[in-house]
Scaffold this motif. Structure first.
Motif, PDB file in Angstrom:
ATOM      1  N   VAL A  58      10.343   9.471   2.782  1.00 31.15           N
ATOM      2  CA  VAL A  58      11.419  10.002   1.929  1.00 31.15           C
ATOM      3  C   VAL A  58      11.764   9.033   0.800  1.00 31.15           C
ATOM      4  CG1 VAL A  58      13.786  10.872   1.858  1.00 31.15           C
ATOM      5  CG2 VAL A  58      12.351  11.341   3.858  1.00 31.15           C
ATOM      6  N   MET A  59      12.242   7.839   1.176  1.00 30.66           N
ATOM      7  CA  MET A  59      12.758   6.928   0.158  1.00 30.66           C
ATOM      8  C   MET A  59      11.663   6.355  -0.736  1.00 30.66           C
ATOM      9  SD  MET A  59      15.937   7.038   0.178  1.00 30.66           S
ATOM     10  CE  MET A  59      15.932   5.904  -1.203  1.00 30.66           C
ATOM     11  N   THR A  60      10.540   5.915  -0.144  1.00 27.83           N
ATOM     12  CA  THR A  60       9.475   5.333  -0.975  1.00 27.83           C
ATOM     13  C   THR A  60       8.896   6.344  -1.961  1.00 27.83           C
ATOM     14  OG1 THR A  60       8.905   3.660   0.679  1.00 27.83           O
ATOM     15  CG2 THR A  60       7.212   4.220  -0.931  1.00 27.83           C
ATOM     16  N   PRO A  61       8.546   7.584  -1.561  1.00 27.67           N
ATOM     17  CA  PRO A  61       8.096   8.562  -2.559  1.00 27.67           C
ATOM     18  C   PRO A  61       9.147   8.847  -3.634  1.00 27.67           C
ATOM     19  CG  PRO A  61       7.467   9.283  -0.360  1.00 27.67           C
ATOM     20  CD  PRO A  61       8.385   8.111  -0.184  1.00 27.67           C
ATOM     21  N   ASP A  68       0.812  -1.212   0.000  1.00 27.01           N
ATOM     22  CA  ASP A  68       0.000   0.000   0.000  1.00 27.01           C
ATOM     23  C   ASP A  68       0.849   1.267   0.000  1.00 27.01           C
ATOM     24  OD1 ASP A  68      -2.542  -1.218  -0.008  1.00 27.01           O
ATOM     25  OD2 ASP A  68      -3.274   0.433   1.221  1.00 27.01           O
ATOM     26  N   LEU A  69       2.068   1.191   0.519  1.00 27.77           N
ATOM     27  CA  LEU A  69       2.956   2.352   0.440  1.00 27.77           C
ATOM     28  C   LEU A  69       3.307   2.686  -1.000  1.00 27.77           C
ATOM     29  CD1 LEU A  69       5.540   1.871   3.350  1.00 27.77           C
ATOM     30  CD2 LEU A  69       3.899   3.730   3.100  1.00 27.77           C
ATOM     31  N   LEU A  70       3.338   1.672  -1.859  1.00 27.53           N
ATOM     32  CA  LEU A  70       3.785   1.869  -3.236  1.00 27.53           C
ATOM     33  C   LEU A  70       2.632   2.257  -4.154  1.00 27.53           C
ATOM     34  CD1 LEU A  70       6.455  -0.935  -3.552  1.00 27.53           C
ATOM     35  CD2 LEU A  70       6.774   1.493  -3.159  1.00 27.53           C
ATOM     36  N   VAL A  71       1.767   3.130  -3.682  1.00 30.27           N
ATOM     37  CA  VAL A  71       0.746   3.805  -4.495  1.00 30.27           C
ATOM     38  C   VAL A  71       0.991   5.289  -4.311  1.00 30.27           C
ATOM     39  CG1 VAL A  71      -1.702   4.239  -4.842  1.00 30.27           C
ATOM     40  CG2 VAL A  71      -0.929   1.946  -4.232  1.00 30.27           C
ATOM     41  N   ARG A  72       1.251   6.001  -5.389  1.00 35.63           N
ATOM     42  CA  ARG A  72       1.661   7.394  -5.287  1.00 35.63           C
ATOM     43  C   ARG A  72       0.588   8.236  -4.616  1.00 35.63           C
ATOM     44  NH1 ARG A  72       4.642  10.084 -10.252  1.00 35.63           N
ATOM     45  NH2 ARG A  72       5.123  11.494  -8.513  1.00 35.63           N
ATOM     46  N   GLN A  73       1.027   9.148  -3.762  1.00 35.82           N
ATOM     47  CA  GLN A  73       0.097  10.011  -3.034  1.00 35.82           C
ATOM     48  C   GLN A  73      -0.710  10.850  -4.016  1.00 35.82           C
ATOM     49  OE1 GLN A  73       1.958  12.627  -0.243  1.00 35.82           O
ATOM     50  NE2 GLN A  73       0.052  13.326   0.640  1.00 35.82           N
ATOM     51  N   GLY A  74      -2.028  10.895  -3.796  1.00 35.91           N
ATOM     52  CA  GLY A  74      -2.908  11.661  -4.671  1.00 35.91           C
ATOM     53  C   GLY A  74      -3.503  10.843  -5.791  1.00 35.91           C
ATOM     54  N   ASP A  75      -2.945   9.647  -6.068  1.00 31.05           N
ATOM     55  CA  ASP A  75      -3.483   8.780  -7.108  1.00 31.05           C
ATOM     56  C   ASP A  75      -4.597   7.910  -6.538  1.00 31.05           C
ATOM     57  OD1 ASP A  75      -1.602   9.856  -8.692  1.00 31.05           O
ATOM     58  OD2 ASP A  75      -0.488   8.004  -9.104  1.00 31.05           O
ATOM     59  N   PHE A 104      19.241   2.063   1.508  1.00 29.13           N
ATOM     60  CA  PHE A 104      19.762   3.429   1.588  1.00 29.13           C
ATOM     61  C   PHE A 104      19.423   4.075   2.938  1.00 29.13           C
ATOM     62  CE2 PHE A 104      19.510   3.009  -3.118  1.00 29.13           C
ATOM     63  CZ  PHE A 104      20.860   3.192  -3.376  1.00 29.13           C
ATOM     64  N   THR A 105      18.258   3.742   3.483  1.00 32.51           N
ATOM     65  CA  THR A 105      17.899   4.270   4.797  1.00 32.51           C
ATOM     66  C   THR A 105      18.845   3.747   5.868  1.00 32.51           C
ATOM     67  OG1 THR A 105      15.564   4.444   4.185  1.00 32.51           O
ATOM     68  CG2 THR A 105      16.076   4.380   6.530  1.00 32.51           C
ATOM     69  N   THR A 106      19.155   2.449   5.823  1.00 32.82           N
ATOM     70  CA  THR A 106      20.067   1.856   6.804  1.00 32.82           C
ATOM     71  C   THR A 106      21.471   2.439   6.683  1.00 32.82           C
ATOM     72  OG1 THR A 106      18.784  -0.201   6.721  1.00 32.82           O
ATOM     73  CG2 THR A 106      20.970  -0.320   7.696  1.00 32.82           C
ATOM     74  N   MET A 107      21.907   2.677   5.440  1.00 27.06           N
ATOM     75  CA  MET A 107      23.224   3.299   5.249  1.00 27.06           C
ATOM     76  C   MET A 107      23.266   4.678   5.911  1.00 27.06           C
ATOM     77  SD  MET A 107      24.357   2.404   1.329  1.00 27.06           S
ATOM     78  CE  MET A 107      25.730   3.544   1.489  1.00 27.06           C
ATOM     79  N   THR A 139      11.950   3.806   9.831  1.00 28.46           N
ATOM     80  CA  THR A 139      10.576   3.710   9.344  1.00 28.46           C
ATOM     81  C   THR A 139      10.102   5.042   8.774  1.00 28.46           C
ATOM     82  OG1 THR A 139      10.104   2.030  11.021  1.00 28.46           O
ATOM     83  CG2 THR A 139       8.217   3.082   9.959  1.00 28.46           C
ATOM     84  N   PHE A 140      10.397   6.127   9.478  1.00 20.73           N
ATOM     85  CA  PHE A 140      10.000   7.455   8.998  1.00 20.73           C
ATOM     86  C   PHE A 140      10.652   7.773   7.659  1.00 20.73           C
ATOM     87  CE2 PHE A 140      10.805  11.985   8.568  1.00 20.73           C
ATOM     88  CZ  PHE A 140       9.526  12.511   8.727  1.00 20.73           C
TER      89      PHE A 140
END
Length: 247
Positions: free
Chosen positions: A189-192, A119-126, A148-151, A183-184
């Motif tokens: 940040v990364m998913t969008p 569900d995170l991988l649906v663009r905001q507003g779509d 990339f977040t862990t790095m 998580t934040f």
């Protein structure tokens, strides 16, 4: 909307599709039909309710009787399987000569969430897509985001632990802060960012429906509840055993 002169054939057809759905529609929870409405102008198709005229006026239309069928499935994946099945398509082809107007298929907006990452991988507003992204694509984008977040967390957070006087805090408290930041950053940040870069790739085409294994599981995920339960027991059971051994 059924042609009034074809009601007998329509009733025979409903018996046929009821038998087919009961046998082949996996995950079907409930199937019910509304009362037949002859006043089309008083039916709210968006809300699924009939708003009867109260001034005693009746309206007669020559374009058929409105029949409404409500199907409830345990998940969107099960609904998609039935809606795209060859058996249903053949039955709908048999129905078309009986219609006065084309049939309308409407999916209720409230739905069961497949999982948090998909569900995170649906663009905001779509709008929510008819087909969820393929699970293996969700896996790769989630993996990239977490990598990339862990790095970043590993390179930057130790400095702030020292500033916030958390470098000597309990290991579990440090872990909680790290997971909270991860998580934040992954969610906001990364998913969008990854969706902006890979939007066309992550979107699932209407014809990308698989019924054969292992492609169906790779694309739609594990659908059997007992397999999910077994995997969860194995994973958390391993954690519990490791904790007992170490303590």
């Amino acid at each position: 909307r059924i042609n009034p002169s074809k009601l007998k054939e329509y009733n025979l057809w409903t018996h046929k599709i009821d038998k087919a759905s009961a046998k082949y529609a996996r995950g079907l929870i409930d199937s019910r039909k509304s009362a037949v409405l002859s006043i089309a102008d008083t039916f709210d198709e968006e809300r699924g309710e009939s708003n009867q005229v109260t001034d005693g006026t009746t309206t007669s239309r020559s374009d058929g009787l409105l029949h409404i069928v409500y199907l409830t499935f345990e998940s969107v994946d099960r609904l998609n399987d039935w809606m795209s099945s060859s058996r249903r398509r053949r039955l709908i082809e048999e129905l078309k000569p009986l219609l006065a107007e084309p049939d309308v298929v409407q999916i209720q907006k409230s739905r069961m969430l497949p999982d948090a990452f998909t569900d995170l991988l649906v663009r905001q507003g779509d709008c929510v897509p008819n087909l969820q992204p393929k699970k293996w694509k969700v896996f790769w984008l989630t993996l990239l985001g977490l990598f990339f977040t862990t790095m970043w967390i590993g390179a930057v957070l130790p400095y702030y632990f020292d500033v916030w006087k958390l470098d000597s805090a309990h290991q579990r408290l440090q872990g909680f802060v790290s997971v909270a930041f991860s998580t934040f950053l992954n969610s906001y940040v990364m998913t969008p960012l990854l969706l902006f870069l890979f939007d066309n790739w992550i979107r699932r085409k209407e014809n990308e429906i698989y019924t054969r294994e292992p492609w169906r599981t790779l694309s739609d995920g594990i659908t059997h509840i007992w397999i999910k339960a077994l995997i969860s027991i194995m994973m958390y059971g391993g954690f519990v055993i490791a904790w007992i051994v170490n303590n």
